[in-house]
Design a protein around this motif. Structure first.
Motif, PDB file in Angstrom:
ATOM      1  N   ALA A 229       0.824  -1.203   0.000  1.00 36.11           N
ATOM      2  CA  ALA A 229       0.000   0.000   0.000  1.00 36.11           C
ATOM      3  C   ALA A 229       0.860   1.256   0.000  1.00 36.11           C
ATOM      4  N   MET A 230       1.902   1.271   0.822  1.00 38.64           N
ATOM      5  CA  MET A 230       2.767   2.451   0.879  1.00 38.64           C
ATOM      6  C   MET A 230       3.526   2.642  -0.426  1.00 38.64           C
ATOM      7  N   ASP A 231       3.909   1.560  -1.073  1.00 36.30           N
ATOM      8  CA  ASP A 231       4.587   1.673  -2.367  1.00 36.30           C
ATOM      9  C   ASP A 231       3.639   2.226  -3.423  1.00 36.30           C
ATOM     10  N   LEU A 232       2.399   1.756  -3.416  1.00 39.95           N
ATOM     11  CA  LEU A 232       1.426   2.269  -4.378  1.00 39.95           C
ATOM     12  C   LEU A 232       1.234   3.767  -4.182  1.00 39.95           C
ATOM     13  N   ALA A 233       1.133   4.179  -2.914  1.00 40.94           N
ATOM     14  CA  ALA A 233       0.958   5.602  -2.617  1.00 40.94           C
ATOM     15  C   ALA A 233       2.175   6.413  -3.053  1.00 40.94           C
ATOM     16  N   ALA A 234       3.358   5.918  -2.728  1.00 40.81           N
ATOM     17  CA  ALA A 234       4.589   6.633  -3.095  1.00 40.81           C
ATOM     18  C   ALA A 234       4.722   6.757  -4.605  1.00 40.81           C
ATOM     19  N   ASP A 235       4.346   5.698  -5.334  1.00 39.74           N
ATOM     20  CA  ASP A 235       4.425   5.727  -6.794  1.00 39.74           C
ATOM     21  C   ASP A 235       3.498   6.781  -7.395  1.00 39.74           C
ATOM     22  N   ASN A 236       2.492   7.173  -6.633  1.00 39.24           N
ATOM     23  CA  ASN A 236       1.532   8.177  -7.106  1.00 39.24           C
ATOM     24  C   ASN A 236       1.739   9.538  -6.451  1.00 39.24           C
ATOM     25  N   GLY A 237       2.933   9.740  -5.885  1.00 36.89           N
ATOM     26  CA  GLY A 237       3.302  11.064  -5.412  1.00 36.89           C
ATOM     27  C   GLY A 237       2.881  11.416  -4.004  1.00 36.89           C
ATOM     28  N   PHE A 238       2.409  10.452  -3.235  1.00 39.65           N
ATOM     29  CA  PHE A 238       2.026  10.723  -1.852  1.00 39.65           C
ATOM     30  C   PHE A 238       3.272  10.839  -0.970  1.00 39.65           C
ATOM     31  N   ILE A 239       3.211  11.719   0.003  1.00 40.80           N
ATOM     32  CA  ILE A 239       4.267  11.859   1.002  1.00 40.80           C
ATOM     33  C   ILE A 239       3.982  10.882   2.136  1.00 40.80           C
ATOM     34  N   GLU A 240       4.940  10.017   2.446  1.00 37.77           N
ATOM     35  CA  GLU A 240       4.734   9.042   3.525  1.00 37.77           C
ATOM     36  C   GLU A 240       4.810   9.721   4.884  1.00 37.77           C
ATOM     37  N   VAL A 241       3.912   9.310   5.784  1.00 37.45           N
ATOM     38  CA  VAL A 241       3.842   9.889   7.130  1.00 37.45           C
ATOM     39  C   VAL A 241       3.567   8.781   8.140  1.00 37.45           C
ATOM     40  N   VAL A 242       4.216   8.870   9.283  1.00 39.65           N
ATOM     41  CA  VAL A 242       3.839   8.059  10.444  1.00 39.65           C
ATOM     42  C   VAL A 242       3.389   9.058  11.513  1.00 39.65           C
ATOM     43  N   PRO A 243       2.083   9.257  11.672  1.00 37.94           N
ATOM     44  CA  PRO A 243       1.571  10.296  12.568  1.00 37.94           C
ATOM     45  C   PRO A 243       1.404   9.789  13.993  1.00 37.94           C
ATOM     46  N   PRO A 244       1.254  10.703  14.959  1.00 41.82           N
ATOM     47  CA  PRO A 244       0.948  10.274  16.328  1.00 41.82           C
ATOM     48  C   PRO A 244      -0.445   9.665  16.409  1.00 41.82           C
ATOM     49  N   SER A 245      -0.603   8.711  17.299  1.00 46.46           N
ATOM     50  CA  SER A 245      -1.902   8.061  17.493  1.00 46.46           C
ATOM     51  C   SER A 245      -2.669   8.652  18.665  1.00 46.46           C
ATOM     52  N   LEU A 246      -2.070   9.619  19.346  1.00 46.44           N
ATOM     53  CA  LEU A 246      -2.731  10.360  20.419  1.00 46.44           C
ATOM     54  C   LEU A 246      -2.843  11.821  19.992  1.00 46.44           C
ATOM     55  N   VAL A 247      -4.035  12.392  20.118  1.00 38.15           N
ATOM     56  CA  VAL A 247      -4.235  13.774  19.680  1.00 38.15           C
ATOM     57  C   VAL A 247      -4.991  14.564  20.742  1.00 38.15           C
ATOM     58  N   LYS A 248      -4.870  15.880  20.642  1.00 41.45           N
ATOM     59  CA  LYS A 248      -5.603  16.778  21.526  1.00 41.45           C
ATOM     60  C   LYS A 248      -7.069  16.863  21.100  1.00 41.45           C
ATOM     61  N   PRO A 249      -7.924  17.354  22.001  1.00 36.24           N
ATOM     62  CA  PRO A 249      -9.356  17.438  21.664  1.00 36.24           C
ATOM     63  C   PRO A 249      -9.646  18.229  20.401  1.00 36.24           C
ATOM     64  N   ARG A 250      -8.863  19.291  20.127  1.00 34.08           N
ATOM     65  CA  ARG A 250      -9.171  20.107  18.954  1.00 34.08           C
ATOM     66  C   ARG A 250      -9.064  19.303  17.667  1.00 34.08           C
ATOM     67  N   ALA A 251      -8.062  18.432  17.585  1.00 32.59           N
ATOM     68  CA  ALA A 251      -7.910  17.612  16.390  1.00 32.59           C
ATOM     69  C   ALA A 251      -9.086  16.658  16.241  1.00 32.59           C
ATOM     70  N   MET A 252      -9.507  16.056  17.339  1.00 31.76           N
ATOM     71  CA  MET A 252     -10.617  15.103  17.288  1.00 31.76           C
ATOM     72  C   MET A 252     -11.926  15.818  16.963  1.00 31.76           C
ATOM     73  N   GLU A 253     -12.144  16.958  17.604  1.00 32.67           N
ATOM     74  CA  GLU A 253     -13.376  17.712  17.364  1.00 32.67           C
ATOM     75  C   GLU A 253     -13.372  18.331  15.974  1.00 32.67           C
ATOM     76  N   GLY A 254     -12.191  18.778  15.547  1.00 29.62           N
ATOM     77  CA  GLY A 254     -12.086  19.441  14.254  1.00 29.62           C
ATOM     78  C   GLY A 254     -12.418  18.534  13.091  1.00 29.62           C
ATOM     79  N   THR A 255     -12.202  17.241  13.252  1.00 29.49           N
ATOM     80  CA  THR A 255     -12.526  16.296  12.185  1.00 29.49           C
ATOM     81  C   THR A 255     -13.930  15.726  12.333  1.00 29.49           C
ATOM     82  N   GLY A 256     -14.637  16.115  13.386  1.00 31.77           N
ATOM     83  CA  GLY A 256     -16.024  15.693  13.552  1.00 31.77           C
ATOM     84  C   GLY A 256     -16.213  14.427  14.342  1.00 31.77           C
ATOM     85  N   PHE A 257     -15.165  13.954  15.022  1.00 33.20           N
ATOM     86  CA  PHE A 257     -15.265  12.684  15.737  1.00 33.20           C
ATOM     87  C   PHE A 257     -15.678  12.823  17.201  1.00 33.20           C
ATOM     88  N   LEU A 258     -15.940  14.034  17.646  1.00 35.33           N
ATOM     89  CA  LEU A 258     -16.494  14.193  18.994  1.00 35.33           C
ATOM     90  C   LEU A 258     -17.964  14.578  18.925  1.00 35.33           C
TER      91      LEU A 258
END
Length: 421
Positions: free
Chosen positions: A178-207
C-alpha cells in the motif's frame, strides 16, 4: 463546519440536506436563532464600548462636579461593558456550538436515506466458486498459524488478536504494498501520532455523532485516534497553504483504536470488527473546486489496490444518512466474503469539502483572498479486513491459500501459504 453564509442565505437548502440524511431540521432553527442572538450581543457590546470611549474623552476636559459626575458615570458604564462583553462571549459560544452541530450537506448525487439505501456503482471481478466446503478466515488463520484469537482475548479481551508467523508477514506485506502504491503516485509518507488533543478530534467531527466510539485517556487531555485522518486533518491547522503546492497528498500509516460502540453481537467471530487495527490512510488537501475530481482519483487508487489483491468487489455510493458528520460524499469498496455470502466494506473514501478546514482554520490564497481548503480521505489498506478477504477468496481445498501475484514480491516470492500440518 458548514459555511455560515449558506445558513444565512439559503436555510431551506440546509433543511433539505438534513431531511436527506433523515435528521431533524431543529438544528437549523437553533443555529439561526443563535446567529441572531450573537449579532445582537456584538452590537450591544460595541455600542457600550463606543459610549465608554466617548465618556473617557470628556473626563480630561471636565472639572469640579462635572468631572465627578462623569467619573461616576464611567464606573457604572464600565460594569455595563463587562456584562455586555460576557453576553457577547456566551452568545458567540452558543453560535459556535450550534453551527458545529450541523453536518456537511450531502452532495446532490449522494442517495437519500440510511444504511441500506446505497447505490451500487459497479461490480468488479468474478465471485469465487469452490468445489469443496470453504472455510472462514478464523479456521484458515488457525491452520496457517496466522491468527491467534484465543491469546488475543487472554491478553487484551474480546475483539483483540495476535497476527503470528505468516499472518504477521502478510500484515507487513500489505502495508508495504500500500505504501509503495501511494509513493508511486506522489504521496508523502507519514507516520503520525496516534494520540491527539481534543481540537484535532473535534475538528474532524469525531467528537460529535461518533464520540461514543472514541477512546479517551483518563486524566489527560488526549484521545486515541480511530483513523489517521484525525492527525492528518490537524497537520496543517492554523496555516495558510501555498496554492501552487496543492494538492498536498499524504499516505499515513498508524494503529487505529475504536470502541465499536453499538456493535454488541455484531461480527463477534474473527477479526472483522475489532478494537485495534493498523491502516494506511490517504489524506489530501486541495481546492474546493478540485476536490470532486480528486475524490474520483482516491477511489481509483483504492480500486487499484483491490485489483492487486485479485478480489471480487463492488463500489457503492453511500447514502446521505450513513455519511459521517464531515463527509459530503463517500464511496465504499466492498469485497465478497465467502463465508458470509455477502459483500463487506474494506475501504472507503470521503470528500469532506471545506467542512474540516473551517474548524481547523486551514486556508489557501485565491486571487488575494484567503479561503478554506478542501480535505479528502481514503483508506488504501487496513490490515485486518483485507487479510479476511484474501484468505477466504484464495483458499484451496487443503487449507492452503494462493498468494496474489502482485503481493508475492512482498512475501519473498511466496506463491502459496501452507497449513502448518
Amino acid at each position: 463546519m458548514i459555511d455560515p453564509r449558506l445558513l444565512r442565505d439559503d436555510p431551506e437548502r440546509v433543511r433539505a440536506a438534513q431531511a436527506k440524511r433523515g435528521l431533524s431540521d431543529e438544528v437549523v432553527d437553533l443555529a439561526l436563532a443563535a446567529d441572531t442572538a450573537r449579532r445582537q450581543a456584538i452590537a450591544a457590546y460595541e455600542e457600550k464600548r463606543a459610549a465608554q470611549k466617548q465618556l473617557g474623552a470628556l473626563i480630561p476636559k471636565a472639572t469640579g462636579d462635572e468631572k465627578q459626575a462623569l467619573l461616576a458615570q464611567t464606573k457604572t458604564l464600565s460594569g455595563e461593558v463587562k456584562d455586555a462583553e460576557a453576553a457577547r462571549v456566551a452568545a458567540e459560544a452558543a453560535w459556535d456550538a450550534a453551527i458545529r452541530a450541523i453536518p456537511n450537506p450531502a452532495a446532490d448525487e449522494a442517495p437519500a436515506g440510511g444504511e441500506d439505501d446505497y447505490v451500487v456503482l459497479e461490480t468488479i471481478g468474478t465471485r469465487p466458486e469452490f468445489d469443496f466446503e470453504p472455510r472462514d478466515h478464523v479456521e484458515l488463520g488457525q491452520m496457517l498459524g496466522a491468527i491467534d484469537l484465543e491469546r488475543g482475548a487472554k491478553v487484551s479481551g474480546s475483539r483483540f488478536y495476535f497476527f503470528t508467523g505468516i499472518g504477521a508477514r502478510l500484515h507487513r506485506a500489505l502495508v508495504n504494498m500500500a505504501m509503495d502504491l501511494a509513493a508511486d503516485n506522489g504521496f508523502i509518507e507519514v507516520v503520525p501520532p496516534s494520540l491527539v488533543k481534543p481540537r484535532a478530534m473535534e475538528g474532524t467531527g469525531f467528537l460529535g455523532q461518533a464520540a461514543d466510539d472514541v477512546y479517551r485517556i483518563e486524566g489527560q487531555d488526549l484521545y486515541l485516534v480511530g483513523t489517521s485522518e484525525v492527525p492528518m486533518a490537524a497537520f496543517h491547522s492554523d496555516e495558510i497553504l501555498d496554492a501552487a503546492a496543492l494538492p498536498l497528498r499524504y499516505a499515513a500509516y498508524s494503529p487505529c483504536f475504536r470502541k465499536e460502540a453499538g456493535s454488541h453481537g455484531k461480527d463477534t467471530r474473527g477479526i472483522f470488527r475489532v478494537h485495534w487495527f493498523d491502516k494506511v490512510e490517504m489524506f489530501v488537501y486541495t481546492t474546493l473546486e478540485e476536490s470532486y475530481a480528486e475524490h474520483q482519483r482516491l477511489l481509483a487508487w483504492e480500486k487499484e489496490f483491490m485489483d492487486k489483491l485479485e478480489l471480487h468487489y463492488r463500489v457503492i455510493d453511500v447514502a446521505a444518512g450513513d455519511l459521517g458528520l464531515s463527509a459530503q460524499r463517500k464511496f465504499d469498496c466492498e469485497a465478497w466474503i465467502a463465508s458470509q455470502g455477502r459483500f463487506r466494506e474494506l475501504t472507503s473514501t470521503s470528500n469532506c469539502t471545506d467542512f474540516q478546514s473551517r474548524r481547523l482554520d486551514t486556508r489557501t490564497r485565491v486571487e488575494g483572498d484567503t479561503v478554506p481548503v478542501a480535505t479528502l480521505n481514503g483508506t488504501l489498506c487496513s490490515t485486518n479486513r483485507p487479510i479476511i478477504a484474501l484468505l477466504e477468496t484464495h483458499q484451496q481445498a487443503d487449507g492452503s491459500v494462493r498468494v496474489p501475484q502482485a503481493l508475492q514480491p512482498y512475501l519473498g516470492g511466496l506463491e502459496v501459504l501452507k497449513p502448518l500440518s
